[in-house]
Structures are given as structure tokens and as C-alpha cells.
Write a protein that holds these residues in place. Structure first.
Motif, short mmCIF file in Angstrom:
data_model
loop_
_atom_site.label_atom_id
_atom_site.label_comp_id
_atom_site.label_asym_id
_atom_site.label_seq_id
_atom_site.Cartn_x
_atom_site.Cartn_y
_atom_site.Cartn_z
N ILE A 19 38.28 49.05 44.03
CA ILE A 19 37.59 48.63 43.07
C ILE A 19 36.63 50.35 42.72
O ILE A 19 36.97 50.54 41.53
CB ILE A 19 37.26 47.54 42.63
CG1 ILE A 19 38.12 46.07 42.61
CG2 ILE A 19 35.98 47.25 41.36
CD1 ILE A 19 37.51 45.08 42.67
N ASP A 20 36.01 50.16 43.69
CA ASP A 20 35.01 51.05 43.08
C ASP A 20 35.77 52.04 42.89
O ASP A 20 35.57 54.00 42.41
CB ASP A 20 34.22 51.54 45.05
CG ASP A 20 33.48 50.60 44.81
OD1 ASP A 20 33.27 50.14 43.47
OD2 ASP A 20 32.47 50.43 45.63
N GLN A 21 36.85 53.03 43.75
CA GLN A 21 37.74 54.25 43.55
C GLN A 21 38.83 54.36 42.32
O GLN A 21 38.96 55.32 41.45
CB GLN A 21 38.95 54.40 45.03
CG GLN A 21 38.58 54.64 46.01
CD GLN A 21 38.74 55.03 47.35
OE1 GLN A 21 40.89 55.26 46.76
NE2 GLN A 21 39.13 54.84 48.23
N LEU A 22 38.99 53.25 41.44
CA LEU A 22 39.66 52.80 40.42
C LEU A 22 38.28 52.64 39.14
O LEU A 22 38.78 52.93 37.87
CB LEU A 22 40.23 51.31 40.35
CG LEU A 22 41.16 51.74 40.91
CD1 LEU A 22 42.15 50.74 40.97
CD2 LEU A 22 42.38 53.14 40.88
N GLU A 23 37.09 52.81 39.73
CA GLU A 23 36.04 52.58 38.48
C GLU A 23 36.24 51.05 37.95
O GLU A 23 36.08 51.51 36.68
CB GLU A 23 35.94 53.98 37.73
CG GLU A 23 35.32 55.17 38.51
CD GLU A 23 35.63 55.98 37.77
OE1 GLU A 23 35.24 56.35 37.01
OE2 GLU A 23 35.12 57.48 38.14
N LEU A 24 36.14 50.23 38.71
CA LEU A 24 36.73 48.68 37.39
C LEU A 24 35.39 47.83 37.83
O LEU A 24 34.95 48.14 38.78
CB LEU A 24 38.02 47.77 37.89
CG LEU A 24 39.25 48.67 38.13
CD1 LEU A 24 40.51 48.20 38.91
CD2 LEU A 24 39.49 48.77 36.26
N PRO A 25 35.46 46.50 37.21
CA PRO A 25 33.96 46.09 37.67
C PRO A 25 34.09 45.57 38.77
O PRO A 25 34.83 45.02 38.87
CB PRO A 25 33.98 45.04 36.09
CG PRO A 25 35.82 45.29 35.68
CD PRO A 25 35.86 46.54 35.96
N ALA A 26 33.04 44.77 39.07
CA ALA A 26 33.40 44.06 40.73
C ALA A 26 33.51 42.72 41.14
O ALA A 26 32.90 42.36 39.63
CB ALA A 26 31.89 44.28 41.32
N ILE A 27 34.22 42.61 41.35
CA ILE A 27 34.49 40.77 41.36
C ILE A 27 33.85 40.26 42.44
O ILE A 27 33.47 40.23 43.36
CB ILE A 27 36.27 41.37 41.65
CG1 ILE A 27 37.04 41.61 41.63
CG2 ILE A 27 36.72 39.21 42.41
CD1 ILE A 27 38.78 41.82 41.90
N PRO A 28 33.24 39.28 41.90
CA PRO A 28 31.64 38.41 42.44
C PRO A 28 32.76 36.89 43.28
O PRO A 28 33.99 37.24 43.64
CB PRO A 28 31.05 37.37 41.42
CG PRO A 28 32.01 37.69 40.12
CD PRO A 28 33.17 39.14 40.28
N ILE A 29 32.20 37.29 44.35
CA ILE A 29 32.21 35.71 45.34
C ILE A 29 31.79 34.81 44.83
O ILE A 29 30.42 34.99 45.35
CB ILE A 29 32.56 36.20 46.68
CG1 ILE A 29 33.27 36.97 47.38
CG2 ILE A 29 32.59 35.23 47.75
CD1 ILE A 29 32.98 38.38 48.83
#
Length: 114
Positions: A19-29
Motif C-alpha cells: 500500500i505504501d508503494q502504491l500510495e493508497l490509504p492504510a487498512i486498519p486491523i
């Protein structure tokens, strides 16, 4: 629960790299439990008399405090699909989910962080 949280953190760590490489929002656990006593121990750092559980509860609490777990929610026991895998007389939540592709979970309690 500890095994499930460990898997979630492992998968979450891998997803975070992607996700960091794709610059997408984080997915919470987000962890769900239908055990009120476990929920209370985790969000209020309660104690248990069962010594074998103390280490597991402390490990989960530390993950929560380190914000590896975004949220811990206490749910209605009738909405827990995992009961079909762990109980002799399960509720109908998993069957309903498989048949309708919809899971209705009533959240009974949660902690809002600042």
C-alpha cells in the motif's frame, strides 16, 4: 484470539508495504470479540485469575497500545460467525453469511481513541 491477531498483523505488515508503494490509504486491523470479559481486559487492562491467559492478554494489550490494532470491538454473540467453527451448538451467523453474502454484526461496545 492471539493466533488470529498474529496472522492479521503479519498480513497487515505485508499489505502496508504494498500500500505504501502504491500510495493508497492504510487498512486498519480491527479485532472483534463476543467475550465481554476479554474485551474489558484488553481495553481497560483488566486482570484475569487464569494465569495461563495473562501472557496472551498482555501481548494483545501491548499490540493495542502500540496501535498495531486500530480498534477492539465487543459484538453481540449471535452475530459471531466464528462460533460455527468453535462451538458444538453454533449460531446461524456463518450460515447466513454464506447464503446471502452479507454479514450483519451488532457492535455492543468500542473505545474511541483520541
Amino acid at each position: 484470539m492471539v493466533g488470529g491477531v498474529n496472522m492479521a498483523i503479519a498480513i497487515g505488515t505485508t499489505l502496508k508495504m504494498i500500500i505504501d508503494q502504491l500510495e493508497l490509504p492504510a487498512i486498519p486491523i480491527i479485532v472483534y470479540t463476543d467475550s465481554y470479559s476479554l474485551y474489558e481486559c484488553l481495553v481497560k487492562l483488566g486482570t484475569t485469575k487464569e494465569k495461563r491467559l495473562m501472557i496472551d492478554i498482555m501481548a494483545l494489550w501491548q499490540s493495542y497500545e502500540r496501535r498495531e490494532l486500530f480498534e477492539i470491538r465487543w459484538i453481540n454473540g449471535q452475530d459471531n460467525p466464528a462460533d460455527a467453527m468453535t462451538k458444538a451448538n453454533p449460531n446461524k451467523a456463518l450460515e447466513t453469511f454464506v447464503n446471502t453474502n452479507v454479514l450483519c454484526v451488532r457492535v455492543e461496545g468500542w473505545v474511541k481513541r483520541e
